[in-house]
Design a protein around this motif. Structure first.
Motif, short mmCIF file in Angstrom:
data_model
loop_
_atom_site.label_atom_id
_atom_site.label_comp_id
_atom_site.label_asym_id
_atom_site.label_seq_id
_atom_site.Cartn_x
_atom_site.Cartn_y
_atom_site.Cartn_z
N GLY A 336 0.83 -1.20 0.00
CA GLY A 336 0.00 0.00 0.00
C GLY A 336 0.86 1.24 0.00
N ARG A 337 0.23 2.39 0.16
CA ARG A 337 0.93 3.67 0.20
C ARG A 337 0.35 4.54 1.31
NH1 ARG A 337 4.38 4.91 -3.81
NH2 ARG A 337 4.46 3.47 -5.58
N ILE A 338 1.18 5.45 1.78
CA ILE A 338 0.73 6.37 2.83
C ILE A 338 -0.26 7.35 2.22
CG2 ILE A 338 1.44 8.20 4.40
CD1 ILE A 338 4.04 6.77 4.82
N LEU A 358 -4.90 -0.09 1.89
CA LEU A 358 -4.52 -1.42 1.43
C LEU A 358 -5.67 -2.06 0.66
CD1 LEU A 358 -2.88 -2.78 4.71
CD2 LEU A 358 -1.69 -1.88 2.72
N ALA A 359 -5.33 -2.67 -0.46
CA ALA A 359 -6.32 -3.46 -1.20
C ALA A 359 -6.53 -4.79 -0.49
CB ALA A 359 -5.85 -3.68 -2.63
N ASN A 360 -7.81 -5.18 -0.36
CA ASN A 360 -8.17 -6.40 0.38
C ASN A 360 -9.21 -7.19 -0.41
OD1 ASN A 360 -8.19 -8.20 2.57
ND2 ASN A 360 -9.87 -7.10 3.56
N PRO A 361 -8.84 -7.67 -1.61
CA PRO A 361 -9.86 -8.31 -2.46
C PRO A 361 -10.40 -9.61 -1.90
CG PRO A 361 -7.67 -8.57 -3.41
CD PRO A 361 -7.52 -7.66 -2.25
N ASP A 362 -9.58 -10.40 -1.19
CA ASP A 362 -10.04 -11.67 -0.66
C ASP A 362 -10.48 -11.58 0.79
OD1 ASP A 362 -7.57 -11.13 0.32
OD2 ASP A 362 -6.76 -13.14 0.06
N VAL A 363 -10.63 -10.37 1.30
CA VAL A 363 -11.14 -10.12 2.65
C VAL A 363 -10.28 -10.86 3.69
CG1 VAL A 363 -13.26 -9.85 3.98
CG2 VAL A 363 -13.40 -10.12 1.52
N ALA A 364 -8.98 -10.89 3.47
CA ALA A 364 -8.10 -11.53 4.45
C ALA A 364 -7.86 -10.63 5.65
CB ALA A 364 -6.78 -11.90 3.79
N LEU A 365 -7.82 -9.32 5.40
CA LEU A 365 -7.60 -8.37 6.48
C LEU A 365 -8.94 -7.96 7.08
CD1 LEU A 365 -4.90 -6.11 4.77
CD2 LEU A 365 -4.54 -7.95 6.42
#
Length: 477
Positions: A336-338, A358-365
Motif C-alpha cells: 500500500g501507500r501512505i 490497502l487493497a483487500n480483495p479476498d477479505v483476508a484483512l
C-alpha cells in the motif's frame, strides 16, 4: 707432546677404562674448545643468572628452577653494554633521526636514550618520519595483514531507511453504509441475513410498512395517472421527490411507475457490496426515525493505522510505499501507500498516526487485526555515504579513518546525516573517491591514541643532551 702420546698409547695398551683415558688426556691437552671458555669463565664473575628454559626470570645469585635445573650464568661478553648497543640500535636506519625510544610492550613510557625494560627487552626507536604532525598513523604491511584492516572508497548512493511501526486494520470510513428509517415504520419481514454475512448491492434485506411512505406513494400515483396532469412531468416531480426524501429505494419507485400500483410494504435492499456489521431489525418491531436497522461495510479496501515514532516523522511523506505484514499471515505481505499523516502527536506515547490504504480483495484483512508496517523512506537523490562500520562515534563527535595509502591512515572528523541500509550519509569531512577504513578501525584508533600518549611523554622527557650533561656531572643515575 711426544710424552703425552706415549702415555696415551700405554694407557690403551694396558686396557685401562675410558675414564682413565680421559683423566690422562686431560693432563696434557684440553678436551674441547669449550673447555677453554669454561675455564676462562671460572675466573669471571657472572652479571646475573637466567632461567634455563628461556622464561623471563632472572636472579642475582645462583638458584634452581622448579624442575631442579640450575639457572645459567650470563657474563659481561654475553650482555653488551649501553655504549656498544647504541650504534647497533641506530644502525637499523641511520638515514633517519631517532626522536625517542618507546616501551616495547606499548606502555606509556619513553626514554631519550636506549634502554631495556624489566624483562630485558630493548625499547623501540621512534624515527622522525614515523611521528607525523597531522595525527596520522602508519602501519607496517605485516600489521595490516594481521589485524585485517580493510578499506572501501566513498561513493554516492541512495540511503534506504526502513521505518518499522505497529498498527491495526480499520474500516475505510467512506465505504460504510447504514440503513435507517426516516419516518415511523414497522418491520414486516427480515431476510435471512445476520451479522457477518456478505451481501451484494441490491440484495433484499427487509420489508417495511410506513404510513408516510404509503401516503407519498399514493399521491405520486394519482399525479402520474391523472388525465389532466399525467402527461406533464412537472406536476409529478414534487411527489416523486417526497418519496426520495423518505429514502424509498429507486428500484421501488421505478416499479411503481411501470405497474401504477402503490405497494403496501416497501422492500429495502443492500446499498453496496460488503459485510453486515450490525443487524438490529427484528420482525414486527417498530422503528422510529433515525433508528439504525443495518450497518454494512465494504472491506475490499481497508486502512492500516500505524503509530510512527516522533524521531522518524522527518522521513515520512505521503505517497511512500509501505509493506504490511499481518500477524495472522506471517508469510504473506500486503502492499500500500501512505495516504494521510495525522497532524497530531500522542502526548503519552510520543507517536503520530499514519494512514495506509490497502487493497483487500479476498477479505483476508479484518477490522482491528494487528499488523506490522515497513515504510520505505528511500530518497531517489544520491548522497555521499560510508558504511556504518567505518564511523567511530564517541557521542559528542564522529570520525572516520581515511586510507592515505602506503599503510598511512588519517583520522578525520565528519558530520553525519541520515542512516539506513548499513550506510550513513556524510555531509561534511569527506570527498567522493576517498577511501575509509571499514574493518579493524578500532585497532588503528587505539594505535593513534597510544602514539599521541607516547608523543606527550616524549615532549615531557628531558633532551638527550641534557641527560648526557647530567651524567657527566654525576647527577644522573
Amino acid at each position: 707432546m711426544k710424552t703425552s702420546r706415549l702415555l696415551t698409547m700405554i694407557a690403551l695398551g694396558a686396557g685401562i677404562g675410558l675414564a682413565g683415558y680421559w683423566s690422562v688426556e686431560r693432563s696434557f691437552w684440553p678436551l674441547h674448545p669449550h673447555s677453554t671458555a669454561a675455564s676462562a669463565a671460572a675466573d669471571k664473575t657472572p652479571l646475573y643468572y637466567r632461567d634455563p628454559a628461556g622464561a623471563p626470570f632472572w636472579s642475582a645469585v645462583p638458584k634452581k628452577d622448579q624442575q631442579g635445573r640450575d639457572y645459567l650464568p650470563v657474563y659481561d661478553e654475553d650482555e653488551p653494554s649501553t655504549e656498544s648497543a647504541k650504534p647497533k640500535r641506530q644502525q637499523a636506519d641511520s638515514s633517519r633521526r631517532i626522536l625517542y625510544y618507546r616501551n616495547p610492550m606499548g606502555l606509556p613510557d619513553t626514554s631519550p636514550v636506549p634502554k631495556k625494560d624489566p624483562m630485558g627487552m630493548d625499547y623501540v626507536p621512534v624515527y622522525e618520519g614515523d611521528d607525523q604532525e597531522d595525527g596520522s598513523v602508519k602501519l607496517s604491511p605485516g600489521k595490516i595483514q594481521r589485524t585485517g584492516v580493510k578499506s572501501e572508497p566513498v561513493e554516492r548512493r541512495s540511503i534506504r531507511i526502513l521505518v518499522k511501526s505497529p498498527g491495526t486494520i480499520q474500516l475505510d470510513e467512506r465505504r460504510v453504509s447504514v440503513i435507517a428509517m426516516r419516518a415511523e415504520s414497522f418491520v414486516q419481514k427480515v431476510a435471512d441475513v445476520t451479522t457477518g454475512t456478505r451481501v451484494k448491492a441490491g440484495q433484499p434485506l427487509m420489508q417495511i410498512y410506513s404510513s408516510a411512505v404509503a401516503s407519498a406513494a399514493a399521491e405520486y400515483l394519482s399525479t402520474i395517472t391523472s388525465k389532466t396532469t399525467g402527461g406533464i412531468e412537472a406536476y409529478g416531480r414534487g411527489s416523486r421527490q417526497r418519496l426520495i426524501n423518505l429514502d424509498v429505494p429507486e428500484q421501488v419507485i421505478a416499479d411503481m411507475e411501470k405497474s401504477h400500483v402503490a405497494p403496501v410494504t416497501v422492500q429495502w435492499s443492500a446499498p453496496r457490496d460488503g459485510i453486515v456489521l450490525e443487524r438490529n431489525a427484528i420482525e414486527g418491531m417498530r422503528a422510529n426515525p433515525g433508528d439504525v436497522l443495518f450497518r454494512i461495510a465494504d472491506i475490499s479496501v481497508v486502512w492500516a493505522l500505524v503509530d510512527v515514532a516522533e524521531r522518524d516523522l522527518g522521513n515520512i511523506a505521503v505517497g511512500q510505499p509501505v509493506t504490511v505484514r499481518a500477524r495472522s499471515y506471517p508469510t504473506r505481505t500486503f502492499s500500500g501507500r501512505i495516504a494521510v499523516v495525522y497532524p497530531q502527536v500522542n502526548r503519552e506515547t510520543r507517536t503520530a498516526r499514519v494512514r495506509i490504504e490497502l487493497a483487500n480483495p479476498d477479505v483476508a484483512l479484518l477490522p482491528d487485526m494487528y499488523v506490522d508496517a515497513d515504510i520505505d523512506t528511500a530518497d531517489s537523490k544520491s548522497v555521499l555515504a560510508v558504511p556504518d562500520s567505518s564511523v567511530l562515534d564517541t557521542g559528542s563527535r564522529q570520525a572516520v579513518l581515511v586510507d592515505k595509502g602506503e599503510g598511512r591512515y588519517e583520522p578525520r572528523e565528519v558530520k553525519l546525516g541520515r542512516r539506513g541500509g548499513s550506510y550513513i550519509e556524510v555531509r561534511e569531512g569527506l570527498a567522493d573517491g576517498e577511501a575509509v577504513v571499514t574493518s579493524a578501525n578500532f585497532l588503528i584508533d587505539a594505535e593513534s591514541n597510544l602514539k599521541a600518549a607516547l608523543k606527550g611523554f616524549a615532549e615531557a622527557a628531558p633532551n638527550p643532551s641534557d641527560t648526557g650533561a647530567a651524567h657527566s656531572t654525576g647527577e644522573h643515575k
